[in-house]
Every structure is written in C-alpha cells, then in structure tokens.
Design an enzyme around this catalytic site. Structure first.
Site, short mmCIF file in Angstrom:
data_model
loop_
_atom_site.label_atom_id
_atom_site.label_comp_id
_atom_site.label_asym_id
_atom_site.label_seq_id
_atom_site.Cartn_x
_atom_site.Cartn_y
_atom_site.Cartn_z
N GLU A 121 73.17 -106.71 3.14
CA GLU A 121 73.72 -105.69 2.25
C GLU A 121 72.54 -104.96 1.60
O GLU A 121 71.65 -105.61 1.07
CB GLU A 121 74.61 -106.33 1.18
CG GLU A 121 75.81 -107.06 1.74
CD GLU A 121 76.60 -107.75 0.65
OE1 GLU A 121 77.16 -107.04 -0.22
OE2 GLU A 121 76.66 -108.98 0.64
N ARG A 158 71.90 -122.80 5.58
CA ARG A 158 70.99 -121.83 4.99
C ARG A 158 69.68 -122.52 4.61
O ARG A 158 69.59 -123.75 4.59
CB ARG A 158 71.62 -121.18 3.76
CG ARG A 158 71.85 -122.15 2.61
CD ARG A 158 72.51 -121.47 1.42
NE ARG A 158 71.70 -120.40 0.90
CZ ARG A 158 72.13 -119.53 0.00
NH1 ARG A 158 73.38 -119.59 -0.46
NH2 ARG A 158 71.34 -118.59 -0.45
N LYS A 203 70.35 -114.08 -5.93
CA LYS A 203 70.05 -112.67 -6.25
C LYS A 203 70.17 -112.41 -7.75
O LYS A 203 69.36 -111.67 -8.32
CB LYS A 203 70.99 -111.76 -5.46
CG LYS A 203 70.62 -110.28 -5.56
CD LYS A 203 71.46 -109.47 -4.58
CE LYS A 203 71.10 -109.78 -3.15
NZ LYS A 203 71.81 -108.92 -2.17
#
Length: 588
Positions: free
Chosen positions: A64, A295, A305
């Site tokens: 994104e 991950r 983030k």
C-alpha cells in the site's frame, strides 16, 4: 534472470520450502499451462492482459503506498521476486491504492526505488489497484444482482454489535434481505455521491453466523469523499483491500498469491469472492491461490507502521531515513547492502510457523558481504598523539597497506609515517590491566605496517589527562623488510600520521532499542529506546578517505564497516555512518 536483476537475486528462492513444493506440484500437474481470459472484455481486463511476458508462474508484491517499506518487506520482496526468477516466471509490482486519504506519490516512488535497490525488476508488470476501479465496480454490481451483496445502512456501532464476537455468532441486520434492485439503486447513489461518508456500505452476503468472523458479511465498498493520488475526484466510493486484492490477483493472472499468516483467516473470503465472479463469467479459471507464510519477526526492532510513524512524528529519530530506523531507506543510508538482505532472506528461509529471528542474524549477513567487498582503511576514533622521539623531525617514509587482504589484485596504498602519529587512546595505559599487550611504559608493540616501537612514557595536562604518548622506534624492524621478525611483540596497533590525517565526523550507530522485544506486555515501547543508538564524534582518518564518494563503503580496521553518508557528505568533507561493528557486541 529478469532484465536488470542483480546477479544472485534468484538465490533467495533456491532453498527448498513448502511454497516451492506447492509450486512444483502445480507445475507438474500443468495447472496453469492453458490460461486464457474469460468473461466480458473491458478496459480493466484489457490493461491487465497487456503484460506480454510468458511466465510459468506469476507472483506479486502488493504494498500500500501509504508509508516507507520496512525490514519485513525485504523478506516479502526477496521471496516473491526470487521465486519468479527461480521458475522463469514474473513478479508484479502492484500498489494497492484503495485508501486515498493516506496514499501519496512520494511513497510510490520510494517503494519502486527500494525494490530496484534490492536487485529486482518488475519489467512491464507495474500495476495499481486504481487501474481496476471500473472493473471492481462492475463486479460489485454483479454481486448485488446475483444476490451475493447488499447495501447496509446501519451505523458503524450497529454493524459492530450485530457482527458478533469470536465466541458469539453474528445477527442479520435490517437491510440484509432487502431486494437486489433496491441495493443496486442505493449502490449507484453511493457512486454518484448522494450520501455522506459512513452513511452506508456495500457488504458481501455470505454467512452472518460463520465461525470465521471474516465471512460474516464483510464490507467490500465504503463511501470516502477524498481525492485519490491517481484518479483525482473521479470516485467517491472505494473498494476495501480484502475485496480489491483477490480481484487484482485474478485480473493479473497471478498464480500464487503469497501472504503473511495474518491473512490466513481471510483466505475463505478470497476464494469465495473469486469463485462467485468466475461463476458469473467475469473471471477465468484457473483462479489464483493464496498461500500464507510466517512474517518476519525480528528482535530489537518495531515494524508496526503506527509505531514507526510515532518515532518520526515525535522526533525520536531524524526522519524515515534515519540510519537507526528499521526502514529500507534507513538501512540503505546505514550502509546495509542489497546482497546482505538477499543473503538474510535465504538464510532465514520460509516457514509456516511464526518464530523470532535475532537481529544478529541480519547483522552477520551484512558483515559477511561487507567483508567480501569493502576495502580497508584506517580511522582513529578517539585520538591521542604518539610521538616517536628518536625519529628525525621532518622525515617521512612510506609504509604500505593492502586495500583488501583477501584480494591482492586490489593492490596496496601508501601510509606516510612521520614523527608524530595519531593512535587510539585505548591503546595506551599508564597502569595496564592484566593481559594488556598494547602501549604502556616499557612495553613494545608493532605499528601496523610499520616499525616496532617501545613506550617510554606520556605527557599530562594539569587535570591529569594524557595529552601525548612517547616512544622510540627500532629502525631495523620495519614491516616487509628482513628485520621485521627480529623482535617479537604481542601487540599490534594502528596509526595515522598527524601531518596527513583528515578530521571528519563519524556517527557510531547502534541498535535503536536496547530490549529484544520493545514494549513487551503493556510497556511503552519508547521506554526501551537505546540512548546510545547514535553518537557523533570527530575522528582522524587516513588521507585517502577525504575524497570518499557518497555511499562508498569501507572497513575501518579494528572498528567495523562504515559508509559515507549520501545526505550529509560534501566534496572533500565526507561524513561516515557506522554500518555494523566487526563482531557482535550484543552477545551476552
């Protein structure tokens, strides 16, 4: 290898793992051997079908564009692009730009730069979710008319209450069974901008009581009257990521959609949506398949983030590219290398189970690569003067040091020797501790690449601080001459002629956090910041370093690996950042 991919880029996917086994089985079965476009033609599909390169498999890296990539993204980039290279396939770079309020062209540019820096190239396969907005809207209208979606006018609080919990099933809301024609009319009103943000949403109609909360009629479109960085004000409704992502995969003919484990519970919706659209003739089979992997969980960093934004906004760091930041722009400025990241991705492998990787594994990968490629130079970080009392004043002679001890083809460089030198302050002790083999009164050491010298004493200021160390040299012991081995010593120290040294700013970077798991439990992660994560000093460097170009990497002998900062260095005045020490200083 794909165009412009760096040598060795495919190695990150060369180790066997469960994803490779899955791909091998699909290729052996010919699952994707005869792909063709199905359904009605349209601008979105025509765009997606424009990728001309034949590929056995297609993967994608779908960030994104709402921030800078962090270290965890490096694993995903290496995995997706590496698999495509290994199998002679293609990897798409696709920006999932479905949230116009947080997306900017700046992030698009930085992400492209990061992928290329890591050594990968997407060729003609650059896409945006916004490329498919027309098709996504068409698909949403089909879902409504087919009874698979409806417009819900509940408030966010009502929807949340009726959705149930992880242990209680959801309840149908008052709009769930409204006629398809009514939902379609409302959806078109949403598209036309006739309703404010939050007034209504479009939801998939699946199973409101499903044990998987992600199948309880998830939202697939919402009203968002915001300007998009690519489409401007053409749209005031935007698809949800969970709806857009599988559609994008299908339109781009992705074969293996690799996601991290948090998307595992979303896979049933992924499959449900694509099957409904294929049944309606909008997509062609075989459809993409989502495969989840663990991950990157890395100690001593935060990859949230939200927390990264907080570090920048509250000025705990000097920006997204601060060399202490676990972002790729920060790592690049720190001196980390693409080869080191690819080596790291190969070393940690791919797993289905979550686990923690110690930060030292990443540091060691950087050390290994830098040891192979970085030329050697001398820097004295905490200088004190060494005076060779019996060396003639005004005399100078050349000593020779290899540019790289394992690469004789790189030749040697000249180190001028004069009467006064800079040495490390820690290399002298007036009263030495046990096992100290460097300079102290009466002891002899070798000046690396030069002579054996014997310490005779030191000078002090009125406060008792040592201002200079004195010694005498043995003229017959110069390195590289027949007499070099006539005197045996245990200590070996580095040095720079004071007449030829170049003062420069050197930044000694370390880990940003002093705790392996910052903010563990309910602890404020900011309390775990390492106060010694950056220390700027003025060091004395050998003269050759004065002309170092930005991003030039070196091993400063004894100290570690350093890079000339590309932001703050100036011609003739480089600023150096420490990338990593020679050895792991965090080993307990």
């Amino acid at each position: 290898m794909a165009k412009n991919a760096k040598p060795g880029a495919e190695a990150v996917a060369s180790t066997s793992n469960f994803i490779r086994s899955h791909i091998d089985a699909d290729l052996a079965a010919g699952k994707y051997a005869t792909r063709s476009w199905g359904g009605k033609p349209g601008p979105a599909r025509a765009h997606a079908g424009a990728a001309p390169d034949p590929a056995k498999i297609r993967t994608r890296f779908p960030p994104e564009p709402n921030g800078y990539l962090h270290l965890g993204h490096a694993k995903s980039i290496c995995l997706n692009f590496g698999l495509a290279l290994h199998y002679g396939g293609a990897c798409h770079l696709r920006f999932d730009d479905t949230n116009p309020e947080k997306e900017e062209q700046e992030y698009v540019d930085s992400i492209q730069d990061a992928v290329q820096w890591l050594g990968f190239d997407w060729g003609p396969n650059l896409y945006f979710a916004s490329d498919y907005f027309d098709f996504m809207y068409e698909a949403a209208e089909y879902l409504i008319t087919a009874g698979h979606a409806y417009v819900d006018e509940q408030s966010a609080e009502e929807m949340r209450a009726n959705r149930g919990t992880l242990t209680q099933p959801g309840r149908p809301g008052p709009w769930r069974d409204r006629p398809a024609a009514e939902s379609l009319a409302r959806f078109r009103e949403m598209r036309a901008g006739k309703h404010p943000d939050g007034a209504m949403v479009l939801r998939a109609k699946i199973d409101i009581a499903s044990p998987n909360i992600n199948l309880r009629d998830p939202t697939i479109y919402r009203i968002r009257k915001a300007t998009h960085h690519r489409t401007g004000d053409a749209w005031c409704i935007y698809p949800m990521y969970t709806y857009a992502h599988p559609v994008e995969d299908a339109l781009e003919q992705i074969t293996h959609s690799l996601c991290t484990l948090e998307f595992e519970d979303q896979r049933p919706f992924y499959d449900w949506l694509l099957a409904r659209l294929a049944d309606g003739g909008l997509l062609a089979r075989p459809l993409p398949q989502q495969i989840e992997f663990a991950r990157l969980n890395l100690s001593y960093v935060v990859l949230s983030k939200r927390k990264l934004i907080q570090l920048v906004a509250e000025k705990h760091v000097a920006g997204w590219d601060d060399p202490r930041m676990p972002t790729l722009v920060g790592a690049r400025r720190r001196g980390y290398t693409p080869e080191g990241f690819r080596r790291f991705a190969e070393r940690i492998g791919v797993s289905k189970a979550d686990s923690w990787i110690d930060y030292s594994v990443l540091e060691n990968c950087m050390r290994e690569h830098l040891n192979e490629v970085a030329e050697r130079r001398i820097a004295v970080l905490d200088p004190v003067k060494l005076i060779i009392d019996n060396y003639p004043e005004g005399q100078q002679e050349d000593c020779f040091a290899p540019n790289h001890p394992q690469k004789p083809e790189l030749g040697k460089r000249v180190l001028p020797l004069t009467r006064e030198l800079w040495i490390e302050r820690e290399d002298f002790a007036e009263t030495p501790p046990k096992g100290f083999f460097r300079l102290f009164p009466g002891n002899s050491v070798r000046l690396r690449y030069g002579y054996v010298v014997k310490c005779t004493g030191c000078d002090k200021d009125t406060a008792g601080n040592i201002t200079a160390v004195h010694c005498e040299y043995l003229p017959e012991t110069k390195s590289g001459t027949p007499g070099a081995e006539t005197v045996k010593v245990k200590g070996n120290i580095h040095w720079i002629s004071t007449a030829h040294a170049r003062p420069a700013e050197v930044r000694l970077y370390d880990r940003l956090f002093r705790a392996a798991h910052p903010g563990a439990g309910d602890r404020d992660f900011l309390l775990d910041l390492n106060p010694d994560a950056c220390r700027a000093i003025t060091a004395q460097l050998e003269s050759a370093l004065g002309s170092a170009a930005p991003d030039a990497r070196y091993q400063f002998e004894r100290h570690g690996y350093f890079i000339a900062d590309h932001r703050d260095s100036r011609p003739g005045a480089p600023v150096f950042n420490r990338t990593v020490t020679l050895r792991d200083s965090w080993v307990k």
